[in-house]
Design a protein around this motif. Structure first.
Motif, mmCIF file in Angstrom:
data_model
loop_
_atom_site.group_PDB
_atom_site.id
_atom_site.type_symbol
_atom_site.label_atom_id
_atom_site.label_comp_id
_atom_site.label_asym_id
_atom_site.label_seq_id
_atom_site.Cartn_x
_atom_site.Cartn_y
_atom_site.Cartn_z
ATOM 1 N N MET A 58 0.969 -1.171 0.162
ATOM 2 C CA MET A 58 -0.132 -0.054 -0.120
ATOM 3 C C MET A 58 0.829 1.285 -0.105
ATOM 4 O O MET A 58 0.533 2.207 -0.837
ATOM 5 C CB MET A 58 -0.963 0.012 1.149
ATOM 6 N N LEU A 59 1.975 1.371 1.003
ATOM 7 C CA LEU A 59 2.634 2.582 1.128
ATOM 8 C C LEU A 59 3.609 2.712 -0.047
ATOM 9 O O LEU A 59 3.977 3.714 -0.386
ATOM 10 C CB LEU A 59 3.116 2.772 2.408
ATOM 11 N N GLY A 60 4.398 1.531 -0.163
ATOM 12 C CA GLY A 60 5.436 1.644 -1.068
ATOM 13 C C GLY A 60 5.316 1.616 -2.479
ATOM 14 O O GLY A 60 5.985 2.313 -3.339
ATOM 15 N N GLY A 61 4.106 1.093 -2.988
ATOM 16 C CA GLY A 61 3.705 1.192 -4.219
ATOM 17 C C GLY A 61 2.948 2.274 -4.873
ATOM 18 O O GLY A 61 2.894 2.610 -5.999
ATOM 19 N N VAL A 62 2.538 3.092 -3.726
ATOM 20 C CA VAL A 62 1.695 4.381 -4.406
ATOM 21 C C VAL A 62 2.631 5.275 -5.152
ATOM 22 O O VAL A 62 1.939 5.719 -6.065
ATOM 23 C CB VAL A 62 1.204 5.018 -3.087
ATOM 24 N N PRO A 63 3.663 5.564 -5.050
ATOM 25 C CA PRO A 63 4.489 6.511 -5.689
ATOM 26 C C PRO A 63 4.737 5.773 -7.338
ATOM 27 O O PRO A 63 4.536 6.690 -8.246
ATOM 28 C CB PRO A 63 5.739 6.505 -5.301
ATOM 29 N N PHE A 64 4.431 4.590 -7.509
ATOM 30 C CA PHE A 64 4.884 3.934 -8.618
ATOM 31 C C PHE A 64 3.387 4.087 -9.660
ATOM 32 O O PHE A 64 3.409 3.970 -10.795
ATOM 33 C CB PHE A 64 5.291 2.637 -8.622
ATOM 34 N N PRO A 68 -9.431 4.692 -11.713
ATOM 35 C CA PRO A 68 -8.141 5.020 -11.842
ATOM 36 C C PRO A 68 -7.154 3.962 -11.177
ATOM 37 O O PRO A 68 -7.491 3.198 -10.291
ATOM 38 C CB PRO A 68 -8.107 6.572 -11.322
ATOM 39 N N LEU A 69 -5.872 3.964 -11.785
ATOM 40 C CA LEU A 69 -4.857 2.948 -11.211
ATOM 41 C C LEU A 69 -4.694 2.903 -9.982
ATOM 42 O O LEU A 69 -4.721 1.832 -9.215
ATOM 43 C CB LEU A 69 -3.674 3.043 -12.077
ATOM 44 N N LEU A 70 -4.383 4.278 -9.246
ATOM 45 C CA LEU A 70 -4.152 4.253 -7.825
ATOM 46 C C LEU A 70 -5.419 3.820 -7.123
ATOM 47 O O LEU A 70 -5.307 3.098 -5.918
ATOM 48 C CB LEU A 70 -3.953 5.698 -7.567
ATOM 49 N N LEU A 71 -6.726 4.111 -7.251
ATOM 50 C CA LEU A 71 -7.712 3.463 -6.412
ATOM 51 C C LEU A 71 -7.783 2.094 -6.596
ATOM 52 O O LEU A 71 -8.161 1.281 -5.748
ATOM 53 C CB LEU A 71 -9.036 4.158 -7.163
ATOM 54 N N PHE A 72 -7.774 1.616 -8.073
ATOM 55 C CA PHE A 72 -7.711 0.121 -8.079
ATOM 56 C C PHE A 72 -6.638 -0.452 -7.316
ATOM 57 O O PHE A 72 -6.800 -1.573 -6.591
ATOM 58 C CB PHE A 72 -7.764 -0.313 -9.634
ATOM 59 N N TRP A 73 -5.554 0.039 -7.128
ATOM 60 C CA TRP A 73 -4.302 -0.383 -6.363
ATOM 61 C C TRP A 73 -4.638 -0.738 -4.985
ATOM 62 O O TRP A 73 -4.413 -1.466 -4.171
ATOM 63 C CB TRP A 73 -2.854 0.448 -6.642
ATOM 64 N N VAL A 115 -7.599 -0.682 -3.600
ATOM 65 C CA VAL A 115 -8.641 -1.442 -3.379
ATOM 66 C C VAL A 115 -8.169 -3.149 -3.533
ATOM 67 O O VAL A 115 -8.697 -3.881 -2.838
ATOM 68 C CB VAL A 115 -10.139 -1.385 -4.286
ATOM 69 N N ALA A 116 -7.220 -3.284 -4.414
ATOM 70 C CA ALA A 116 -6.706 -4.664 -4.512
ATOM 71 C C ALA A 116 -5.857 -5.086 -3.287
ATOM 72 O O ALA A 116 -6.102 -6.109 -2.824
ATOM 73 C CB ALA A 116 -5.767 -4.600 -5.918
ATOM 74 N N TRP A 117 -5.247 -3.885 -2.697
ATOM 75 C CA TRP A 117 -4.436 -4.479 -1.356
ATOM 76 C C TRP A 117 -5.460 -4.520 -0.294
ATOM 77 O O TRP A 117 -5.066 -5.079 0.521
ATOM 78 C CB TRP A 117 -3.469 -3.255 -1.305
ATOM 79 N N VAL A 118 -6.631 -3.897 -0.215
ATOM 80 C CA VAL A 118 -7.561 -3.901 0.982
ATOM 81 C C VAL A 118 -8.049 -5.353 0.859
ATOM 82 O O VAL A 118 -7.818 -6.172 1.837
ATOM 83 C CB VAL A 118 -8.532 -3.006 0.744
ATOM 84 N N ILE A 119 -8.179 -5.874 -0.150
ATOM 85 C CA ILE A 119 -8.800 -7.656 -0.388
ATOM 86 C C ILE A 119 -7.583 -8.231 -0.368
ATOM 87 O O ILE A 119 -7.740 -9.407 0.573
ATOM 88 C CB ILE A 119 -9.348 -7.473 -2.001
ATOM 89 N N ALA A 120 -6.465 -7.927 -0.853
ATOM 90 C CA ALA A 120 -5.350 -8.941 -0.585
ATOM 91 C C ALA A 120 -4.845 -8.763 1.126
ATOM 92 O O ALA A 120 -4.268 -9.886 1.071
ATOM 93 C CB ALA A 120 -4.198 -8.383 -1.351
ATOM 94 N N THR A 121 -5.066 -7.786 1.691
ATOM 95 C CA THR A 121 -4.720 -7.842 3.316
ATOM 96 C C THR A 121 -5.753 -8.889 3.942
ATOM 97 O O THR A 121 -5.131 -9.603 4.973
ATOM 98 C CB THR A 121 -5.074 -6.466 3.839
#
Length: 66
Positions: free
Chosen positions: A15-21, A33-38, A40-46
């Motif tokens: 979540m935190l390390g991937g956001v800048p990318f 948008p890609l950031l929002l999908f990122w 949401v995907a990490w909330v599910i993965a968590t």
């Protein structure tokens, strides 16, 4: 500390390390948008990672037996 518990740091890094990318708007994934999908995907993965840690953590098995 049990080695399976180290899995719990993966969502934090994702979540935190991937956001800048992935801080972009133009690529859309499932209409988001890609950031929002990122995020949401990490909330599910968590949730999945926490279920795996709970399932295989020996401390939980010890608590259930007592």
């Amino acid at each position: 500390m049990n080695s399976i518990r180290w899995l719990m740091i993966v969502p934090f890094i994702g979540m935190l390390g991937g956001v800048p990318f992935v801080n972009q708007v133009t690529p859309y994934v499932f209409g988001m948008p890609l950031l929002l999908f990122w995020l949401v995907a990490w909330v599910i993965a968590t949730s999945v990672i926490m279920a795996i840690v709970y399932r295989f953590d020996p401390a939980v098995k010890e608590d259930e037996q007592t």
